[in-house]
Design an enzyme around this catalytic site. Structure first.
Site, PDB file in Angstrom:
ATOM      1  CG  MET A 162      45.733  40.813  52.288  1.00 18.55           C
ATOM      2  SD  MET A 162      44.474  41.413  51.121  1.00 18.55           S
ATOM      3  CE  MET A 162      43.987  39.848  50.368  1.00 18.55           C
TER       4      MET A 162
ATOM      5  CB  ILE B 255      44.345  32.745  47.301  1.00 18.27           C
ATOM      6  CG1 ILE B 255      45.155  32.668  46.005  1.00 18.27           C
ATOM      7  CG2 ILE B 255      44.137  31.349  47.885  1.00 18.27           C
ATOM      8  CD1 ILE B 255      46.583  32.177  46.211  1.00 18.27           C
TER       9      ILE B 255
ATOM     10  N   GLY C  38      39.973  37.882  55.406  1.00 16.41           N
ATOM     11  CA  GLY C  38      41.229  37.154  55.514  1.00 16.41           C
ATOM     12  C   GLY C  38      41.562  36.342  54.275  1.00 16.41           C
ATOM     13  CB  SER C  39      42.051  36.442  51.392  1.00 20.86           C
ATOM     14  OG  SER C  39      41.945  37.851  51.537  1.00 20.86           O
ATOM     15  NE  ARG C  40      49.461  32.686  48.884  1.00 15.85           N
ATOM     16  CZ  ARG C  40      49.902  31.446  48.893  1.00 15.85           C
ATOM     17  NH1 ARG C  40      49.649  30.652  49.912  1.00 15.85           N
ATOM     18  NH2 ARG C  40      50.593  30.973  47.869  1.00 15.85           N
TER      19      ARG C  40
END
Length: 250
Positions: free
Chosen positions: A120, A178, A208-210
């Site tokens: 993301m 994450i 911002g991430s995953r």
């Protein structure tokens, strides 16, 4: 009434409107607006105030929370996050999702399964959703680093939060939020024992991430590397379905 979509038969009237802002983000947007107005009106520093005011709009946009049309099919696993499919690989599930946690509810079984990683960016919607309907069995927060979320090792080294959901028939899906280079806070909306519907909002990751999703054994991905997907709408996999998929470059 204008703005209301009544059904899927074309009845009703709808018009575009900016998605609602999740309550978790409203305070950040208001703080950014106040700071920008302080520079504009209080200090008359337009060179700083106007960029900050534009940034305030970006903060509100980051926390947008659009409605989604969730597939109503017990055979499918739905994307928990908006973003880009950055990795698809076979791995062992995280140990925290497999070990006996003393609650009397089994975790995921050992053995390699398909993991789909969704990256993301700051431009994606960051509200995460449940990939299946069921009961939340585990919510495990693990502190860690803030490496680039696109790296494979981020699954084991970054700050993260594991969530395990179990359906009434015993099927379990684990997924992990994450943190990345910019993300500094994982915010859960659920706790163990909660019952959720498929596509229900379960948390968010700031800036911002995953998200990693661990598919059940014998289930392959129905999405491809590089594909952009939509939380609560895109079908990641069909339970028990294994087939080779190939994309067509156009």
């Amino acid at each position: 009434m204008a703005g209301d979509l009544l059904d899927n038969r074309g009845r009703g009237d709808v018009r575009w409107s900016f998605p609602s802002i999740h309550p978790e983000g409203r305070k950040f947007g208001v703080i950014a607006v106040v700071i920008s107005l302080a520079f504009l009106l209080g200090l008359d520093w337009e060179i700083i105030g106007w960029p900050l005011l534009l940034l305030s709009g970006g903060v509100f946009a980051f926390f947008r929370d659009p409605e989604r049309v969730v597939p109503q099919d017990d055979r499918v696993i739905i994307a928990p996050a908006d973003g880009l499919v950055s990795l698809i690989t076979e791995v062992e599930p995280p140990a925290e999702m497999m070990v006996d946690d003393g609650t009397g509810h089994d975790g995921l079984s050992p053995g390699k399964v398909t993991r789909i990683s969704i990256f993301m960016s700051v431009f994606d919607v960051h509200i995460n959703r449940a990939p299946i309907a069921g009961t939340i069995r585990r919510v495990i927060y693990i502190p860690g680093s803030f490496l680039d979320a696109g790296l494979d090792k981020a699954s084991e080294e970054n700050e993260r939060q594991h969530i395990l959901i179990e359906r009434m028939d015993g099927l379990k899906i684990g997924f992990t939020q994450i943190a990345g280079l910019v993300a500094r806070r994982i915010v859960p909306f659920v706790k163990p024992g909660d019952t959720v519907g498929a596509g229900q909002r379960i948390g968010l990751i700031r800036f911002g991430s995953r998200v990693d999703v661990y598919l059940p054994a014998g289930t392959d991905s129905k999405v491809l590397l590089g594909q952009r997907i939509v939380a609560g709408e895109t079908i990641l996999a069909e339970i028990g379905s294994q087939q080779l998929l190939e994309g067509v470059s156009q």
